[in-house]
Design a protein around this motif. Structure first.
Motif, mmCIF file in Angstrom:
data_model
loop_
_atom_site.group_PDB
_atom_site.id
_atom_site.type_symbol
_atom_site.label_atom_id
_atom_site.label_comp_id
_atom_site.label_asym_id
_atom_site.label_seq_id
_atom_site.Cartn_x
_atom_site.Cartn_y
_atom_site.Cartn_z
ATOM 1 N N HIS A 398 -0.691 -20.830 -65.639
ATOM 2 C CA HIS A 398 -1.899 -20.220 -66.195
ATOM 3 C C HIS A 398 -2.561 -19.306 -65.177
ATOM 4 C CE1 HIS A 398 -5.347 -19.668 -68.740
ATOM 5 N NE2 HIS A 398 -6.165 -20.197 -67.849
ATOM 6 N N ALA A 399 -2.627 -19.744 -63.908
ATOM 7 C CA ALA A 399 -3.233 -18.921 -62.856
ATOM 8 C C ALA A 399 -2.451 -17.615 -62.668
ATOM 9 C CB ALA A 399 -3.288 -19.702 -61.542
ATOM 10 N N LEU A 400 -1.116 -17.715 -62.739
ATOM 11 C CA LEU A 400 -0.287 -16.519 -62.591
ATOM 12 C C LEU A 400 -0.549 -15.536 -63.729
ATOM 13 C CD1 LEU A 400 2.105 -14.917 -61.339
ATOM 14 C CD2 LEU A 400 3.616 -16.280 -62.805
ATOM 15 N N LEU A 401 -0.612 -16.034 -64.957
ATOM 16 C CA LEU A 401 -0.836 -15.150 -66.098
ATOM 17 C C LEU A 401 -2.198 -14.469 -66.021
ATOM 18 C CD1 LEU A 401 0.667 -17.289 -68.990
ATOM 19 C CD2 LEU A 401 1.677 -15.297 -67.887
ATOM 20 N N ARG A 402 -3.202 -15.185 -65.574
ATOM 21 C CA ARG A 402 -4.521 -14.578 -65.432
ATOM 22 C C ARG A 402 -4.494 -13.495 -64.367
ATOM 23 N NH1 ARG A 402 -9.465 -18.603 -64.965
ATOM 24 N NH2 ARG A 402 -10.468 -16.577 -65.090
ATOM 25 N N ARG A 403 -3.812 -13.754 -63.264
ATOM 26 C CA ARG A 403 -3.725 -12.757 -62.184
ATOM 27 C C ARG A 403 -2.954 -11.524 -62.649
ATOM 28 N NH1 ARG A 403 -1.279 -15.579 -58.731
ATOM 29 N NH2 ARG A 403 0.758 -14.560 -58.517
ATOM 30 N N LEU A 404 -1.844 -11.765 -63.358
ATOM 31 C CA LEU A 404 -1.058 -10.638 -63.843
ATOM 32 C C LEU A 404 -1.838 -9.814 -64.861
ATOM 33 C CD1 LEU A 404 2.517 -12.175 -64.291
ATOM 34 C CD2 LEU A 404 1.739 -10.585 -62.520
ATOM 35 N N SER A 405 -2.648 -10.462 -65.672
ATOM 36 C CA SER A 405 -3.442 -9.740 -66.653
ATOM 37 C C SER A 405 -4.377 -8.753 -65.961
ATOM 38 C CB SER A 405 -4.240 -10.719 -67.513
ATOM 39 O OG SER A 405 -5.011 -10.033 -68.470
ATOM 40 N N LEU A 406 -4.994 -9.180 -64.875
ATOM 41 C CA LEU A 406 -5.888 -8.291 -64.118
ATOM 42 C C LEU A 406 -5.107 -7.159 -63.468
ATOM 43 C CD1 LEU A 406 -8.185 -10.973 -62.409
ATOM 44 C CD2 LEU A 406 -8.750 -9.511 -64.368
ATOM 45 N N ILE A 407 -3.950 -7.510 -62.919
ATOM 46 C CA ILE A 407 -3.124 -6.498 -62.250
ATOM 47 C C ILE A 407 -2.621 -5.473 -63.249
ATOM 48 C CG2 ILE A 407 -0.915 -6.143 -61.060
ATOM 49 C CD1 ILE A 407 -1.410 -8.878 -59.708
ATOM 50 N N TYR A 408 -2.145 -5.938 -64.402
ATOM 51 C CA TYR A 408 -1.627 -5.012 -65.403
ATOM 52 C C TYR A 408 -2.738 -4.141 -65.981
ATOM 53 C CZ TYR A 408 2.794 -7.600 -65.354
ATOM 54 O OH TYR A 408 3.984 -8.183 -64.986
ATOM 55 N N ARG A 409 -3.932 -4.702 -66.110
ATOM 56 C CA ARG A 409 -5.049 -3.893 -66.607
ATOM 57 C C ARG A 409 -5.346 -2.752 -65.639
ATOM 58 N NH1 ARG A 409 -10.535 -6.911 -67.982
ATOM 59 N NH2 ARG A 409 -10.354 -7.480 -65.782
ATOM 60 N N GLU A 410 -5.319 -3.067 -64.341
ATOM 61 C CA GLU A 410 -5.548 -2.022 -63.341
ATOM 62 C C GLU A 410 -4.442 -0.960 -63.396
ATOM 63 O OE1 GLU A 410 -5.617 -1.375 -58.480
ATOM 64 O OE2 GLU A 410 -5.216 -3.355 -59.332
ATOM 65 N N ARG A 411 -3.188 -1.412 -63.482
ATOM 66 C CA ARG A 411 -2.074 -0.469 -63.522
ATOM 67 C C ARG A 411 -2.118 0.372 -64.793
ATOM 68 N NH1 ARG A 411 2.977 -4.278 -61.299
ATOM 69 N NH2 ARG A 411 2.022 -4.750 -59.266
ATOM 70 N N ALA A 412 -2.520 -0.233 -65.907
ATOM 71 C CA ALA A 412 -2.629 0.511 -67.165
ATOM 72 C C ALA A 412 -3.676 1.608 -67.047
ATOM 73 C CB ALA A 412 -2.967 -0.434 -68.312
ATOM 74 N N GLN A 413 -4.802 1.287 -66.414
ATOM 75 C CA GLN A 413 -5.849 2.290 -66.221
ATOM 76 C C GLN A 413 -5.370 3.424 -65.328
ATOM 77 O OE1 GLN A 413 -9.016 -0.152 -64.634
ATOM 78 N NE2 GLN A 413 -9.754 -0.763 -66.664
ATOM 79 N N VAL A 414 -4.682 3.081 -64.258
ATOM 80 C CA VAL A 414 -4.171 4.096 -63.338
ATOM 81 C C VAL A 414 -3.145 4.982 -64.041
ATOM 82 C CG1 VAL A 414 -2.853 4.462 -61.204
ATOM 83 C CG2 VAL A 414 -4.634 2.709 -61.286
ATOM 84 N N LEU A 415 -2.251 4.362 -64.826
ATOM 85 C CA LEU A 415 -1.236 5.133 -65.542
ATOM 86 C C LEU A 415 -1.882 6.054 -66.571
ATOM 87 C CD1 LEU A 415 1.698 5.778 -66.243
ATOM 88 C CD2 LEU A 415 1.711 3.778 -67.750
ATOM 89 N N THR A 416 -2.877 5.548 -67.297
ATOM 90 C CA THR A 416 -3.565 6.367 -68.294
ATOM 91 C C THR A 416 -4.217 7.583 -67.640
ATOM 92 O OG1 THR A 416 -3.971 4.443 -69.716
ATOM 93 C CG2 THR A 416 -5.378 6.372 -70.046
ATOM 94 N N GLN A 417 -4.868 7.352 -66.514
ATOM 95 C CA GLN A 417 -5.517 8.455 -65.803
ATOM 96 C C GLN A 417 -4.493 9.458 -65.290
ATOM 97 O OE1 GLN A 417 -7.783 6.415 -62.798
ATOM 98 N NE2 GLN A 417 -9.276 5.604 -64.255
ATOM 99 N N ALA A 418 -3.382 8.956 -64.766
ATOM 100 C CA ALA A 418 -2.348 9.845 -64.218
ATOM 101 C C ALA A 418 -1.716 10.686 -65.315
ATOM 102 C CB ALA A 418 -1.292 9.032 -63.485
ATOM 103 N N LEU A 419 -1.440 10.083 -66.471
ATOM 104 C CA LEU A 419 -0.878 10.849 -67.584
ATOM 105 C C LEU A 419 -1.861 11.921 -68.056
ATOM 106 C CD1 LEU A 419 0.810 8.007 -69.690
ATOM 107 C CD2 LEU A 419 1.989 9.839 -68.464
ATOM 108 N N GLY A 420 -3.135 11.566 -68.114
ATOM 109 C CA GLY A 420 -4.137 12.545 -68.521
ATOM 110 C C GLY A 420 -4.259 13.697 -67.544
ATOM 111 N N GLU A 421 -4.050 13.413 -66.274
ATOM 112 C CA GLU A 421 -4.175 14.451 -65.243
ATOM 113 C C GLU A 421 -2.936 15.333 -65.158
ATOM 114 O OE1 GLU A 421 -4.813 14.874 -60.370
ATOM 115 O OE2 GLU A 421 -5.004 12.901 -61.362
ATOM 116 N N PHE A 422 -1.752 14.717 -65.159
ATOM 117 C CA PHE A 422 -0.533 15.477 -64.884
ATOM 118 C C PHE A 422 0.245 15.873 -66.145
ATOM 119 C CE2 PHE A 422 -1.105 12.785 -61.020
ATOM 120 C CZ PHE A 422 -1.343 13.817 -60.113
#
Length: 509
Positions: A398-422
């Motif tokens: 459960h702790a791993l899934l919660r940590r991954l959820s936060l990490i993936y949310r950050e990566r999703a935001q970064v990817l969304t911003q990068a796609l919008g920029e480039f």
């Protein structure tokens, strides 16, 4: 050591040590592995002396005691014998019972006959799975600077200490007595209980222990279900675009695979559904579009299944990785009539190589699934099952899934911003969970061509054509960008490099 062999030692032992032994083992383990390999391969015949512990330690640059302990273990296992004041030798009987290499003449053997025709394996095979359209990843994707792969291992996020703790606990005397025997058709009761009480309730699913079957990953679960339930004329509905390996599994068993349309809310509720004996869906995170099937469509799907006497196979993968901490109820949780077979995975987000999945279905079906699984592999590794049960019970999963959820949310935001920029001309739906992005390019773009050119620049992307059912109507302008194995810092430069390749092929769109 005999003088005649000494001149070869600097070359033989140091090179053999580096070439044969596994660097992940301890030094003592590497020495044992090196010597066992040399003995069993015939490079050290029976009766051959091996270097003294002092000489080998000097040649390899390691402590003498390390070599001494390795030799002692090999003596106890029968590979070496110790002779007083003479040293260690390869045991005379170490190769006893092994057949001579093929082609060696044996006493009294007849001369070889003339050449015989070889078996025509191509003709003998009932089908050729290697020719199916599959998701393809380069074997060396981990060495690429920008691997936008889906559902692959991220070494930086693996809970090494926690998993090692659970593996060690599973090696206790009492635990070994539980998992070491052949379970035949059964599973580890501890893992079944953890799935029943800890994993499924988070998805709103409640099941008895008899209704749960452990599988070697979700793909094995689909194979079992197809083998047991699908016949030549069975109508199986599958999302289009949808999961390629499910399509490939089902199409081998039925000639009536029915593609079902998907829109921006997931599976469309159409009259076609009434023609299906089975309907395969990914309602929580549609594969590959990532959309979530709304409640009204779920209820309508269940109503149709009841009216048409059909069964739904729900693949509920990546459901824990929602960014809003509000997981959607599984379709199975709404099922009141036993018409939903639930397929889940425990290892997809954690470590895909562990291959732990499960099926939840009525006991009448799971009884036969266990019997069928026995014919294939009896049961998944009971040791891994016990270790995973501990991993869940101690709270690590459960702790791993919660940590991954936060990490993936950050990566999703970064990817969304990068796609919008480039790459602003590309379109994708908002990301609400999971570890990938489904991207639509302008109609003239061929993402297979883009992928081929991008790979030459160190960027891996997954062309989307493989997710579509009909080859003649494939839409080539889609791609999947996974970020489970890609750190946030590498996403923007990866998208920028992809954009450079894109501009070189298609200009500014």
């Amino acid at each position: 050591m005999q003088p005649s062999t000494a001149p070869h030692l600097p070359v033989l032992w140091s090179s053999l040590f580096e070439r044969v032994s596994d660097p992940n083992l301890s030094l003592q383990g590497r020495i044992r592995q090196m010597l066992v390999s040399a003995i069993l391969s015939g490079h050290l015949p029976p009766g051959t002396p091996v270097p003294s512990s002092r000489l080998l330690s000097d040649r390899l640059g390691i402590a003498r005691n390390t070599v001494v302990f390795a030799y002692q273990q090999l003596v106890s296992e029968g590979y070496l014998v110790s002779r007083e004041r003479s040293g260690h030798f390869v045991a005379d009987d170490v190769l006893a019972g092994r057949l001579a290499p093929s082609g060696k003449d044996e006493p009294g053997a007849s001369p070889p006959a003339g050449p015989k025709p070889k078996a025509d394996w191509h003709r003998r095979m009932s089908f050729h799975p290697s020719t199916q359209r599959n998701i393809v990843k380069p074997a060396d994707w981990q060495t690429l600077p920008f691997p936008f792969v889906y559902a692959q291992f991220d070494a930086t996020q693996f809970p090494t200490a926690e998993w090692r703790e659970c593996c060690t606990k599973a090696l206790s005397v009492l635990d070994i007595r539980s998992w070491a025997p052949d379970l035949i058709i059964h599973d580890d009761p501890a893992l079944i209980e953890e799935i029943r009480t800890q994993v499924l309730p988070r998805r709103g699913v409640w099941a008895d222990k008899e209704e749960i079957v452990i599988t070697v990953g979700a793909q094995h679960a689909l194979y079992l279900l197809a083998d047991l339930l699908i016949q030549k004329h069975t109508v199986v509905g599958i999302e289009d675009p949808g999961y390629p390996d499910a399509r490939n599994t089902f199409i081998h068993r039925t000639e009536r695979l029915l593609p079902l349309a998907v829109d921006e809310q997931g599976l469309r509720i159409t009259p076609q559904l009434r023609d299906c004996d089975y309907i395969f869906v990914t309602p929580s995170h549609q594969c590959p579009t990532t959309v979530t099937l709304p409640l009204e469509r779920r209820e309508a799907l269940l109503d149709i299944a009841g009216e048409a006497d059909s069964v739904i196979i729900e693949d509920d993968y990546e459901t824990e990785n929602r960014y809003d901490d509000e997981p959607t109820r599984a379709l199975k949780s709404l099922d009141k009539n036993g018409r939903v077979i639930y397929v889940g995975s425990l290892s997809k987000s954690f470590a895909p190589g562990l291959r732990i999945g499960f099926i939840v279905a009525p006991a009448e079906l799971t009884h036969e699934l266990r019997a069928l699984r026995r014919l294939m592999l009896r049961h998944p590794s009971a040791y891994i099952q016990r270790a995973f049960a501990l991993f869940i019970s101690l709270g690590h999963h459960h702790a791993l899934l919660r940590r991954l959820s936060l990490i993936y949310r950050e990566r999703a935001q970064v990817l969304t911003q990068a796609l919008g920029e480039f790459l602003p001309e590309l379109h994708h739906l908002p990301l609400t969970g999971g570890s990938w992005c489904w991207v639509e390019c302008p109609p003239q773009v061929d993402t297979q061509k883009l992928a081929d050119h991008a790979l030459a620049e160190g960027v891996f992307i997954e062309p989307g054509h493989v997710f579509f059912h009909n080859v003649a109507q494939v839409r080539n302008n889609y791609m999947r960008l996974g970020f489970s194995a890609l750190d946030s810092r590498r996403i923007p430069p990866g998208v920028e490099r992809l954009a450079q390749v894109y501009r070189g092929l298609y200009g500014k769109g």
